[in-house]
Design an enzyme around this catalytic site. Structure first.
Site, PDB file in Angstrom:
ATOM      1  N   ARG A  15       9.188 -14.838 -10.363  1.00  0.00           N
ATOM      2  CA  ARG A  15       9.784 -14.912 -11.699  1.00  0.00           C
ATOM      3  C   ARG A  15       9.068 -14.044 -12.734  1.00  0.00           C
ATOM      4  O   ARG A  15       9.577 -13.805 -13.814  1.00  0.00           O
ATOM      5  CB  ARG A  15       9.812 -16.392 -12.159  1.00  0.00           C
ATOM      6  CG  ARG A  15      10.781 -17.232 -11.359  1.00  0.00           C
ATOM      7  CD  ARG A  15      10.542 -18.729 -11.520  1.00  0.00           C
ATOM      8  NE  ARG A  15       9.498 -19.222 -10.621  1.00  0.00           N
ATOM      9  CZ  ARG A  15       9.128 -20.501 -10.509  1.00  0.00           C
ATOM     10  NH1 ARG A  15       9.700 -21.425 -11.279  1.00  0.00           N
ATOM     11  NH2 ARG A  15       8.179 -20.868  -9.674  1.00  0.00           N
ATOM     12  N   LYS A  22       0.695 -12.591  -9.758  1.00  0.00           N
ATOM     13  CA  LYS A  22       0.912 -13.383 -10.980  1.00  0.00           C
ATOM     14  C   LYS A  22      -0.419 -13.764 -11.634  1.00  0.00           C
ATOM     15  O   LYS A  22      -0.590 -13.629 -12.844  1.00  0.00           O
ATOM     16  CB  LYS A  22       1.711 -14.641 -10.650  1.00  0.00           C
ATOM     17  CG  LYS A  22       1.882 -15.556 -11.847  1.00  0.00           C
ATOM     18  CD  LYS A  22       2.937 -16.608 -11.644  1.00  0.00           C
ATOM     19  CE  LYS A  22       2.513 -17.716 -10.721  1.00  0.00           C
ATOM     20  NZ  LYS A  22       3.532 -18.779 -10.640  1.00  0.00           N
ATOM     21  N   GLY A  83       4.594 -22.539   1.214  1.00  0.00           N
ATOM     22  CA  GLY A  83       4.599 -23.611   0.223  1.00  0.00           C
ATOM     23  C   GLY A  83       3.192 -24.106  -0.099  1.00  0.00           C
ATOM     24  O   GLY A  83       2.231 -23.779   0.595  1.00  0.00           O
ATOM     25  N   GLY A 145       8.037 -30.468 -11.035  1.00  0.00           N
ATOM     26  CA  GLY A 145       8.260 -31.632 -10.185  1.00  0.00           C
ATOM     27  C   GLY A 145       8.218 -32.890 -11.043  1.00  0.00           C
ATOM     28  O   GLY A 145       7.395 -32.998 -11.949  1.00  0.00           O
ATOM     29  N   LYS A 357     -19.605   8.732 -28.812  1.00  0.00           N
ATOM     30  CA  LYS A 357     -19.775   8.316 -27.421  1.00  0.00           C
ATOM     31  C   LYS A 357     -21.230   8.475 -27.019  1.00  0.00           C
ATOM     32  O   LYS A 357     -21.842   9.497 -27.314  1.00  0.00           O
ATOM     33  CB  LYS A 357     -18.897   9.189 -26.509  1.00  0.00           C
ATOM     34  CG  LYS A 357     -18.919   8.764 -25.069  1.00  0.00           C
ATOM     35  CD  LYS A 357     -18.847   9.944 -24.105  1.00  0.00           C
ATOM     36  CE  LYS A 357     -20.157  10.685 -23.983  1.00  0.00           C
ATOM     37  NZ  LYS A 357     -20.203  11.664 -22.899  1.00  0.00           N
ATOM     38  N   ALA A 429     -22.751  25.134 -43.803  1.00  0.00           N
ATOM     39  CA  ALA A 429     -21.380  24.731 -43.467  1.00  0.00           C
ATOM     40  C   ALA A 429     -20.724  25.794 -42.595  1.00  0.00           C
ATOM     41  O   ALA A 429     -20.916  26.992 -42.804  1.00  0.00           O
ATOM     42  CB  ALA A 429     -20.575  24.520 -44.746  1.00  0.00           C
TER      43      ALA A 429
HETATM   44  C1  UD1 Z   1       4.574 -26.539  -8.546  1.00  0.00           C
HETATM   45  C2  UD1 Z   1       4.773 -27.976  -8.029  1.00  0.00           C
HETATM   46  C3  UD1 Z   1       5.503 -28.789  -9.093  1.00  0.00           C
HETATM   47  C4  UD1 Z   1       4.707 -28.759 -10.375  1.00  0.00           C
HETATM   48  C5  UD1 Z   1       4.433 -27.325 -10.804  1.00  0.00           C
HETATM   49  C6  UD1 Z   1       3.474 -27.309 -11.974  1.00  0.00           C
HETATM   50  C7  UD1 Z   1       5.023 -27.778  -5.634  1.00  0.00           C
HETATM   51  C8  UD1 Z   1       5.952 -27.793  -4.479  1.00  0.00           C
HETATM   52  N1  UD1 Z   1       5.571 -27.924  -6.804  1.00  0.00           N
HETATM   53  O1  UD1 Z   1       5.872 -25.966  -8.728  1.00  0.00           O
HETATM   54  O2  UD1 Z   1       5.631 -30.130  -8.651  1.00  0.00           O
HETATM   55  O3  UD1 Z   1       5.391 -29.448 -11.382  1.00  0.00           O
HETATM   56  O4  UD1 Z   1       3.844 -26.569  -9.752  1.00  0.00           O
HETATM   57  O5  UD1 Z   1       3.357 -26.033 -12.536  1.00  0.00           O
HETATM   58  O6  UD1 Z   1       3.816 -27.669  -5.441  1.00  0.00           O
HETATM   59  N2  UD1 Z   1       1.277 -21.021  -3.914  1.00  0.00           N
HETATM   60  C9  UD1 Z   1       0.534 -20.661  -2.805  1.00  0.00           C
HETATM   61  N3  UD1 Z   1       1.147 -20.602  -1.590  1.00  0.00           N
HETATM   62  C10 UD1 Z   1       2.447 -20.884  -1.422  1.00  0.00           C
HETATM   63  C11 UD1 Z   1       3.208 -21.260  -2.564  1.00  0.00           C
HETATM   64  C12 UD1 Z   1       2.596 -21.327  -3.786  1.00  0.00           C
HETATM   65  O7  UD1 Z   1      -0.661 -20.414  -2.899  1.00  0.00           O
HETATM   66  O8  UD1 Z   1       2.914 -20.816  -0.269  1.00  0.00           O
HETATM   67  C13 UD1 Z   1       0.621 -21.095  -5.230  1.00  0.00           C
HETATM   68  C14 UD1 Z   1       1.230 -20.192  -6.275  1.00  0.00           C
HETATM   69  O9  UD1 Z   1       0.576 -18.933  -6.280  1.00  0.00           O
HETATM   70  C15 UD1 Z   1       0.990 -20.957  -7.567  1.00  0.00           C
HETATM   71  C16 UD1 Z   1       0.925 -22.406  -7.119  1.00  0.00           C
HETATM   72  O10 UD1 Z   1       0.747 -22.398  -5.720  1.00  0.00           O
HETATM   73  O11 UD1 Z   1      -0.238 -20.629  -8.179  1.00  0.00           O
HETATM   74  C17 UD1 Z   1       2.202 -23.163  -7.471  1.00  0.00           C
HETATM   75  O12 UD1 Z   1       3.307 -22.507  -6.885  1.00  0.00           O
HETATM   76  P1  UD1 Z   1       4.631 -22.267  -7.712  1.00  0.00           P
HETATM   77  O13 UD1 Z   1       5.591 -21.551  -6.838  1.00  0.00           O
HETATM   78  O14 UD1 Z   1       4.331 -21.677  -9.025  1.00  0.00           O
HETATM   79  O15 UD1 Z   1       5.131 -23.774  -7.858  1.00  0.00           O
HETATM   80  P2  UD1 Z   1       6.082 -24.379  -8.961  1.00  0.00           P
HETATM   81  O16 UD1 Z   1       7.493 -24.081  -8.591  1.00  0.00           O
HETATM   82  O17 UD1 Z   1       5.629 -23.995 -10.294  1.00  0.00           O
HETATM   83 CA    CA Z   2       4.106 -22.646 -11.060  1.00  0.00          CA
END
Ligand code: UD1
Ligand code: CA
Length: 463
Positions: A15, A22, A83, A145, A357, A429
């Site tokens: 996004r 990010k 995830g 969530g 500098k 000068a």
């Molecule tokens: C997540 C939570 C949601 C919460 C929200 C808060 C989950 C499934 N959902 O949603 O409940 O309200 O954060 O901001 O956790 N990441 C990884 N590996 C992956 C996927 C994600 O390291 O495979 C990291 C991302 O880089 C990020 C963090 O996990 O820093 C959260 O992932 P993101 O996709 O932003 O989750 P949200 O949809 O925001």
């Molecule tokens: Ca997030």
């Protein structure tokens, strides 16, 4: 017992629509991931494991640059992004995490406070719950969530936005921040039970709530009253929103410490910077990196300082300075550009359209107008006439210039380096100085002036 923080930073950040990770995006000049890591370190967490994946090299480089490669902070790679639950499983297996409190933090949660993380680690270290979930009620809950409570008032599960019914989305307004504390042994034992039967086909870390409860373990929630601490960054709009909150926090602290901000909405100061009492900061001023400003200064408007140190009683207007040091009672600008290695001593003056500098400007010396001074060591009480320049670069090498005490450099003098001009010397000068000038001497290098009388009248008569 060793406490561990697992910071999730492997996601694609779709996004953001960016070519960069990010968590590499900066807030007040500091990468997002560093805000989270610093909060964990300040909370006294013993070991920080950052999960990298998408743009892994970029994130690793940020971590190595900020914390080294052999310290408390390490990276593990989640090669496939399946995830948040999968990311934690990878971290546990790769880094060998089991007993002790384990705090899991989303890497896109830059406003989380160290005190919160500490309280969280303690909540499970005390042996009460197997997990504690940090929750908040943001004004715009879309995307988060949702916390679903059971009839007993305890958390039952967390339902992701995309898995919510319309009714759940409209009524469950308490949300998951993305900051969790787990009993490490319980987490390691059960993380493999997370499934991916959901709208996104992902392994959701929040499913640990149901899993632990099913195993008969208690899960508690901790609600954050200031929703701003829990704001996550998924988009550029959220990045701007979080930046404004971070800015307000820093500015509130500085004002409480005795700094005047003419308009706090228009001043951006990094959290590492320090500003002394009775200093006034004018609008459109940016202090990035680690700046240290003394007392009783006037800074700005329109000024950007990076890793720059300024003493007491200085006035710095419309200036860009990078890795520069200004001692005390110095006036600078408007429109000065101070590059790395600039050192301006007490009572000196750097004026308008001046670039410096890797040079020392001696005590009480003046470089008031339209000059470039590079690779120069200047004594005290020197006056540099308007338009004078050190020609420090011969196309291959950068060469040094020295200027002694009380020397007067006439306007538009070109000092062709390497060249040494002594104490109490004067240059005429317009001179191009290519040879050393001894103490007390006048160096003048220009053609004699010719006077052609009656020239204008004769020219007009001809046309
Ligand atoms: C997540 C939570 C949601 C919460 C929200 C808060 C989950 C499934 N959902 O949603 O409940 O309200 O954060 O901001 O956790 N990441 C990884 N590996 C992956 C996927 C994600 O390291 O495979 C990291 C991302 O880089 C990020 C963090 O996990 O820093 C959260 O992932 P993101 O996709 O932003 O989750 P949200 O949809 O925001
Ligand atoms: Ca997030």
């Amino acid at each position: 017992m060793t406490s561990t923080a697992i910071i999730l930073a492997a996601g694609e950040g779709t996004r953001m629509k960016s070519r960069h990770a990010k968590v590499s995006h900066e807030i007040l000049g500091k990468p997002m991931i560093s805000w989270v890591v610093d909060a964990a370190l300040e909370a006294g967490i013993d070991r920080v494991v950052v999960v990298v994946g998408s743009h892994a090299d970029e994130v690793r480089a940020i971590i190595a640059d900020a914390y080294g490669t052999a310290g408390t902070v390490e990276c593990v790679e989640q090669a496939e992004r399946l995830g948040t639950g999968h990311a934690v499983k990878v971290a546990i297996e790769t880094a060998g995490i089991d007993a002790g409190p384990v705090v899991v933090l989303n890497g896109d949660l830059p406003l989380i406070q160290s005190g919160t993380i500490r309280a969280f680690a303690e909540s499970v270290a005390d042996g009460g719950a197997a997990a504690t979930i940090f929750t908040f009620t943001p004004p715009e809950p879309f995307g988060y969530g949702r916390i679903k409570l059971g009839a007993d008032g305890q958390v039952e599960c967390i339902i992701e936005q995309k898995d919510c019914t319309a009714e759940e989305a409209a009524t469950l307004l308490e949300c998951n921040v993305g900051c969790y504390a787990f009993d490490g042994a319980e987490l390691a034992a059960h993380v493999g039970e997370i499934g991916c039967d959901n709208a996104q086909g992902e392994y959701y870390l929040p499913d640990m709530v149901e899993i632990l409860k099913r195993a008969g373990r208690a899960v508690s929630i901790f609600h954050c009253d200031d929703y701003r601490e829990g704001l996550g960054v998924n988009s550029r709009a959220q990045l701007a929103q979080v930046t404004a909150v971070a800015r307000d926090r820093v500015n509130a602290r500085l004002m409480a410490e005795g700094v005047t901000l003419i308009d706090p909405a228009l001043v951006w100061i990094s959290p590492e910077s320090e500003v002394g009492r009775d200093t006034v900061i004018w609008p459109l001023t940016f202090l990035t990196g680690s700046c240290k400003i003394g007392e009783g200064c006037q800074i700005g408007p329109n000024t950007r300082l990076t890793d720059t140190r300024i003493g007491d009683g200085c006035s710095v207007e419309e200036t860009v300075a990078i890795e520069a040091v200004l001692e005390n009672d110095i006036s600078c600008g408007p429109r000065a550009y101070l590059r790395p290695g600039t050192h301006v001593l007490d009572h000196a003056h750097v004026g308008t359209h001046v670039e410096i500098k890797k040079s020392t400007i001696g005590e009480g010396s003046k470089v008031p107008h339209l000059s470039y001074i590079g690779d120069t060591t200047m004594g005290a009480g020197v006056n540099i006439g308007a338009g004078s320049i050190t020609c420090n670069y011969d196309g291959v090498h950068k060469n040094p210039t020295t200027i002694g005490d009380r020397t007067f450099i006439g306007s538009n003098t070109m000092m062709v380096a390497p060249v040494n001009i002594g104490d109490d010397a004067v240059t005429g000068a317009g001179s191009v100085i290519t040879k050393d000038v001894e103490d007390g001497a006048l160096a003048i290098e220009r053609n004699d002036q010719r006077i052609i009388s009656g020239y204008t009248a004769r020219k007009r008569a001809r046309s």
